[in-house]
Scaffold this active site. Structure first.
Site, PDB file in Angstrom:
ATOM      1  N   GLY A 145       0.833  -1.197   0.000  1.00  0.00           N
ATOM      2  CA  GLY A 145       0.000   0.000   0.000  1.00  0.00           C
ATOM      3  C   GLY A 145       0.862   1.238   0.000  1.00  0.00           C
ATOM      4  O   GLY A 145       2.095   1.168   0.060  1.00  0.00           O
ATOM      5  N   VAL A 198       4.644   1.124   1.294  1.00  0.00           N
ATOM      6  CA  VAL A 198       4.903   0.014   2.218  1.00  0.00           C
ATOM      7  C   VAL A 198       5.015  -1.268   1.406  1.00  0.00           C
ATOM      8  O   VAL A 198       4.117  -1.589   0.609  1.00  0.00           O
ATOM      9  CB  VAL A 198       3.791  -0.130   3.275  1.00  0.00           C
ATOM     10  CG1 VAL A 198       4.124  -1.286   4.223  1.00  0.00           C
ATOM     11  CG2 VAL A 198       3.626   1.157   4.053  1.00  0.00           C
ATOM     12  N   GLY A 251       0.692   5.770   1.062  1.00  0.00           N
ATOM     13  CA  GLY A 251       0.001   6.960   1.521  1.00  0.00           C
ATOM     14  C   GLY A 251       0.609   8.169   0.851  1.00  0.00           C
ATOM     15  O   GLY A 251       1.318   8.049  -0.153  1.00  0.00           O
ATOM     16  N   GLY A 252       0.357   9.339   1.420  1.00  0.00           N
ATOM     17  CA  GLY A 252       0.862  10.551   0.806  1.00  0.00           C
ATOM     18  C   GLY A 252       2.371  10.676   0.874  1.00  0.00           C
ATOM     19  O   GLY A 252       2.977  11.347   0.042  1.00  0.00           O
ATOM     20  N   LYS A 271       8.693   0.386   5.123  1.00  0.00           N
ATOM     21  CA  LYS A 271       8.102   1.662   4.696  1.00  0.00           C
ATOM     22  C   LYS A 271       9.205   2.513   4.096  1.00  0.00           C
ATOM     23  O   LYS A 271      10.247   2.745   4.727  1.00  0.00           O
ATOM     24  CB  LYS A 271       7.437   2.368   5.879  1.00  0.00           C
ATOM     25  CG  LYS A 271       6.851   3.721   5.520  1.00  0.00           C
ATOM     26  CD  LYS A 271       5.769   4.164   6.501  1.00  0.00           C
ATOM     27  CE  LYS A 271       4.475   3.426   6.253  1.00  0.00           C
ATOM     28  NZ  LYS A 271       3.317   4.055   6.938  1.00  0.00           N
ATOM     29  N   ALA A 320       4.715   7.820   1.758  1.00  0.00           N
ATOM     30  CA  ALA A 320       5.580   6.635   1.690  1.00  0.00           C
ATOM     31  C   ALA A 320       4.857   5.462   1.051  1.00  0.00           C
ATOM     32  O   ALA A 320       3.623   5.414   0.989  1.00  0.00           O
ATOM     33  CB  ALA A 320       6.051   6.252   3.097  1.00  0.00           C
ATOM     34  N   ASP A 331      -3.076  10.615  13.444  1.00  0.00           N
ATOM     35  CA  ASP A 331      -3.713  10.041  12.250  1.00  0.00           C
ATOM     36  C   ASP A 331      -4.298   8.659  12.559  1.00  0.00           C
ATOM     37  O   ASP A 331      -4.008   7.677  11.869  1.00  0.00           O
ATOM     38  CB  ASP A 331      -2.696   9.964  11.104  1.00  0.00           C
ATOM     39  CG  ASP A 331      -3.378   9.824   9.733  1.00  0.00           C
ATOM     40  OD1 ASP A 331      -4.604  10.069   9.641  1.00  0.00           O
ATOM     41  OD2 ASP A 331      -2.689   9.464   8.764  1.00  0.00           O
TER      42      ASP A 331
END
Length: 202
Positions: A15, A22, A17-18, A36, A20, A129
């Site tokens: 997956g 993973v 995110g903004g 990550k 990094a 978060d």
């Protein structure tokens, strides 16, 4: 996929995110980890990259059954990364499959997360978060909170540079966080409450 970072060979993108990606990865000794990797636009900023590694190292010191264990922090050829325990599932993926969870199970997950946050807040660490994407599930169903390092790194970077950015995920952040006001642990508890609501109602 296939690239090596330190002793880790990246095997599968799990997956992103903004900030990094993973990856599932294997270490030279055969053990599996999640790695990550900071995205290049941030890794290329020395101030951000340094803060990312510093906060990942700090998060590695948070030892609690409901907080992710960080095995290693490093950098190689412009890529900053950290390796952590690999878990079979995330709360977000499970909710995607099942819609909602039985009330008792949802409450047990929320209690585990509340214990992790109490542990962090006693050490003056605010996550910033809390959401299903950042909650991993162990094989026995135990919730494990991840991403302490990135939230702290981004927040510290924003404060140091004066760059205007609100950290967090819109559907889960508290009103004071959305307004860019000073935060304490209660903001995390607000987000945990929304996460519990999501678990029960879908």
């Amino acid at each position: 996929v296939g690239q090596r970072l330190g002793p880790y060979t990246l095997a599968e993108l799990l997956g992103q995110g903004g900030f990094a990606w993973v990856y599932a990865a294997s270490r030279d000794d055969g053990k599996s980890f999640a790695v990550k990797v900071l995205k290049p636009r941030y890794a290329a900023d020395p101030a951000f990259e340094s803060r990312f590694r510093q906060e990942a190292a700090f998060a590695a010191g948070l030892e609690h059954p409901n907080v992710i264990h960080i095995e290693d922090v490093g950098a190689q050829e412009g890529f900053a990364y950290f390796a952590m325990d690999l878990y079979p599932d995330t709360l977000n993926a499970r909710l995607g499959r099942e819609g909602s969870l039985p009330e008792g199970e949802a409450i047990a997950i929320a209690i585990g997360l509340a214990q992790a946050l109490a542990f962090a807040h006693e050490r003056n660490v605010i996550h910033r978060d809390i959401k299903p994407d950042n909650i991993l599930l162990a094989a026995d169903g135990r919730p494990v909170l991840t991403d302490f390092g990135i939230a702290r790194a981004v927040s510290g970077y924003v404060a140091a540079t004066g760059f205007m950015m609100t950290i967090g995920t819109p559907a889960y952040i508290s009103p004071e966080q959305a307004q860019g006001r000073p935060l304490d642990g209660r903001s995390d508890l607000y987000s945990l409450g929304i996460t519990l609501y999501r678990m029960i109602t879908g």
